[in-house]
Scaffold this active site. Sequence first.
Site, PDB file in Angstrom:
ATOM      1  N   CYS A 277       0.221   2.783   8.980  1.00 42.56           N
ATOM      2  CA  CYS A 277       0.912   1.675   8.316  1.00 42.56           C
ATOM      3  C   CYS A 277       0.154   0.365   8.387  1.00 42.56           C
ATOM      4  O   CYS A 277      -0.178  -0.104   9.453  1.00 42.56           O
ATOM      5  CB  CYS A 277       2.254   1.430   8.972  1.00 42.56           C
ATOM      6  SG  CYS A 277       3.188   2.898   9.147  1.00 42.56           S
TER       7      CYS A 277
ATOM      8  N   CYS B  17       3.949   8.247   0.728  1.00 39.45           N
ATOM      9  CA  CYS B  17       4.450   7.406   1.810  1.00 39.45           C
ATOM     10  C   CYS B  17       4.616   5.991   1.244  1.00 39.45           C
ATOM     11  O   CYS B  17       3.645   5.319   0.929  1.00 39.45           O
ATOM     12  CB  CYS B  17       3.451   7.450   2.959  1.00 39.45           C
ATOM     13  SG  CYS B  17       3.927   6.455   4.350  1.00 39.45           S
TER      14      CYS B  17
ATOM     15  N   GLU C 250      10.325  -2.271   7.211  1.00 40.45           N
ATOM     16  CA  GLU C 250      11.469  -1.596   7.823  1.00 40.45           C
ATOM     17  C   GLU C 250      12.515  -1.355   6.728  1.00 40.45           C
ATOM     18  O   GLU C 250      13.169  -2.302   6.277  1.00 40.45           O
ATOM     19  CB  GLU C 250      12.020  -2.480   8.963  1.00 40.45           C
ATOM     20  CG  GLU C 250      13.354  -2.070   9.517  1.00 40.45           C
ATOM     21  CD  GLU C 250      13.475  -0.584   9.879  1.00 40.45           C
ATOM     22  OE1 GLU C 250      12.575  -0.041  10.539  1.00 40.45           O
ATOM     23  OE2 GLU C 250      14.485   0.030   9.471  1.00 40.45           O
TER      24      GLU C 250
ATOM     25  N   SER D 220      12.504   6.348   7.386  1.00 41.07           N
ATOM     26  CA  SER D 220      12.160   6.114   8.791  1.00 41.07           C
ATOM     27  C   SER D 220      12.535   4.708   9.215  1.00 41.07           C
ATOM     28  O   SER D 220      12.219   3.732   8.532  1.00 41.07           O
ATOM     29  CB  SER D 220      10.657   6.347   8.964  1.00 41.07           C
ATOM     30  OG  SER D 220      10.281   6.175  10.303  1.00 41.07           O
TER      31      SER D 220
ATOM     32  N   HIS E 258       9.453   6.701  20.158  1.00 39.11           N
ATOM     33  CA  HIS E 258       8.233   6.339  20.883  1.00 39.11           C
ATOM     34  C   HIS E 258       8.385   6.195  22.400  1.00 39.11           C
ATOM     35  O   HIS E 258       7.376   6.126  23.101  1.00 39.11           O
ATOM     36  CB  HIS E 258       7.560   5.099  20.291  1.00 39.11           C
ATOM     37  CG  HIS E 258       7.263   5.219  18.826  1.00 39.11           C
ATOM     38  ND1 HIS E 258       6.661   6.333  18.285  1.00 39.11           N
ATOM     39  CD2 HIS E 258       7.511   4.394  17.779  1.00 39.11           C
ATOM     40  CE1 HIS E 258       6.548   6.180  16.971  1.00 39.11           C
ATOM     41  NE2 HIS E 258       7.066   5.015  16.637  1.00 39.11           N
TER      42      HIS E 258
ATOM     43  N   SER F 161      12.079   6.083  14.672  1.00 40.65           N
ATOM     44  CA  SER F 161      10.863   5.895  15.465  1.00 40.65           C
ATOM     45  C   SER F 161      11.286   5.597  16.893  1.00 40.65           C
ATOM     46  O   SER F 161      11.780   4.520  17.184  1.00 40.65           O
ATOM     47  CB  SER F 161      10.047   4.739  14.905  1.00 40.65           C
ATOM     48  OG  SER F 161       9.670   5.049  13.586  1.00 40.65           O
TER      49      SER F 161
ATOM     50  N   CYS G  96       6.281  -4.018  16.225  1.00 39.02           N
ATOM     51  CA  CYS G  96       5.923  -2.931  17.150  1.00 39.02           C
ATOM     52  C   CYS G  96       4.451  -3.109  17.543  1.00 39.02           C
ATOM     53  O   CYS G  96       3.594  -3.299  16.670  1.00 39.02           O
ATOM     54  CB  CYS G  96       6.146  -1.577  16.493  1.00 39.02           C
ATOM     55  SG  CYS G  96       7.860  -1.327  15.983  1.00 39.02           S
TER      56      CYS G  96
ATOM     57  N   CYS H 132       5.901  -6.952   7.799  1.00 40.23           N
ATOM     58  CA  CYS H 132       7.025  -6.412   8.563  1.00 40.23           C
ATOM     59  C   CYS H 132       7.418  -7.405   9.650  1.00 40.23           C
ATOM     60  O   CYS H 132       6.567  -8.084  10.211  1.00 40.23           O
ATOM     61  CB  CYS H 132       6.613  -5.075   9.186  1.00 40.23           C
ATOM     62  SG  CYS H 132       7.969  -4.208  10.008  1.00 40.23           S
TER      63      CYS H 132
ATOM     64  N   CYS I 107       1.418  -1.024  15.986  1.00 40.82           N
ATOM     65  CA  CYS I 107       1.427  -0.836  14.535  1.00 40.82           C
ATOM     66  C   CYS I 107       0.711  -1.977  13.823  1.00 40.82           C
ATOM     67  O   CYS I 107       0.884  -3.151  14.170  1.00 40.82           O
ATOM     68  CB  CYS I 107       2.877  -0.754  14.066  1.00 40.82           C
ATOM     69  SG  CYS I 107       3.049  -0.528  12.286  1.00 40.82           S
TER      70      CYS I 107
ATOM     71  N   GLU J 207       0.817  -1.219   0.000  1.00 40.03           N
ATOM     72  CA  GLU J 207       0.000   0.000   0.000  1.00 40.03           C
ATOM     73  C   GLU J 207       0.848   1.266   0.000  1.00 40.03           C
ATOM     74  O   GLU J 207       1.982   1.282   0.465  1.00 40.03           O
ATOM     75  CB  GLU J 207      -0.937  -0.005   1.208  1.00 40.03           C
ATOM     76  CG  GLU J 207      -0.199  -0.091   2.528  1.00 40.03           C
ATOM     77  CD  GLU J 207      -1.136  -0.067   3.733  1.00 40.03           C
ATOM     78  OE1 GLU J 207      -2.122  -0.811   3.744  1.00 40.03           O
ATOM     79  OE2 GLU J 207      -0.860   0.717   4.647  1.00 40.03           O
TER      80      GLU J 207
END
Length: 349
Positions: free
Chosen positions: A339, A111, A166, A197, A222, A220, A122, A118, A125, A98
């Site tokens: 995401c 983006c 990632e 990122s 957080h 990232s 996380c 992934c 996410c 996407e």
Amino acid sequence: MQIEEKQVKPDIKSMLPEEIKSAPALSGEPQYRAGQIFKWLSTGVTSFDEMTDLSKTLRTKLKDNFTLNTPVLIKKQISKKDASEKYLWRHTDDNTSETVVMKYKHGNAVCVSTQVGCKMGCVFCASAIGGFIRDLTPSEMLDEVIFSEAEYKKQISRIVLMGIGEPLDNYDNVVKFIKLVNHKDGKNIGMRRISLSTCGLTEKFDKLGELNLQLTLSVSLHAPDDETRSALMPINKSRGTEDLFSACRKYFANTGRRITFEYTMIDGVNDSREQAALLAEKLKETNAHLNLIPLNIVNEREFRPSSKENMLNFIKILEESGANVTVRRSLGGDVDASCGQLRIRSAQT
Ligand code: SAH
């Protein structure tokens, strides 16, 4: 029994002009041909026959020697609140990825997703749900830009590698994609208009720094403390925040490029006064900029965004300490822009 070996033809859209030039299939062709072909590829042609200024013989030669793939748009969501749009693409092996296009004051940003799924896990996410399937190729990432621009019908001037995946876990393909999209005969997106990122694959920071690309490295974060960060981001368990901060300091020293920390504010998890104070200290030490992001609610996760009051208190502590903070507008909340959300939604329907 004879086993016929299937020859894999090189993927021409993943190749830079100099690589196209030195391909055996093009030996004997004038030098400028490679540049001509490279230019065509960035315009979104879906077949070699669209390269109308090449001879028929050369087009046939290209068809016989290279692969040229095109993704198929299988879902599109248009935001009612802002001008963001989200696209779901199907690749030749039926995997999907996407892309989100967001409108900013100074242009439109894409983006880009870098992997199908992934590995990083996380907990807030959506990308990690369903696990990791495969890396995206340079041409598949380039296609996200080319075909999103065509679909959005407005020029793209910025790229953020903040979609699914990632980027530093798909290092070679991502670096190649950046070189392709930055090339003056291609989409020609300036390095300073590209952000990458990462959740913090620190072992790749030196290698990336050595390339001295003028892009922005976003990390990232957080949470500034190990306990919270390890609970949110499994990657932190194996290395810890000190390793991350020291890699960031080194990256800044080597490249002179300020790092941006991404910080998604989650109610009762990473929005305390103590965390704000520790974060302020770390920002100073690393010369970093902070980007606060309101949490996008993911149905499959129990986390909620911080209250406005908590956010304002948090920002006040940071600003009082002289930190450089911006709050990101949450774009595309109604198009599952966080995401991985559209990909999941699509797999469920
Ligand atoms: N793997 C890379 C890039 C993909 S995520 C990385 O971790 O940086 C892009 C950004 O969106 C990251 O900062 C990520 O932590 C954040 N993000 C993921 N889910 C989110 C959510 N539900 N709400 C807000 N931000 C989120």
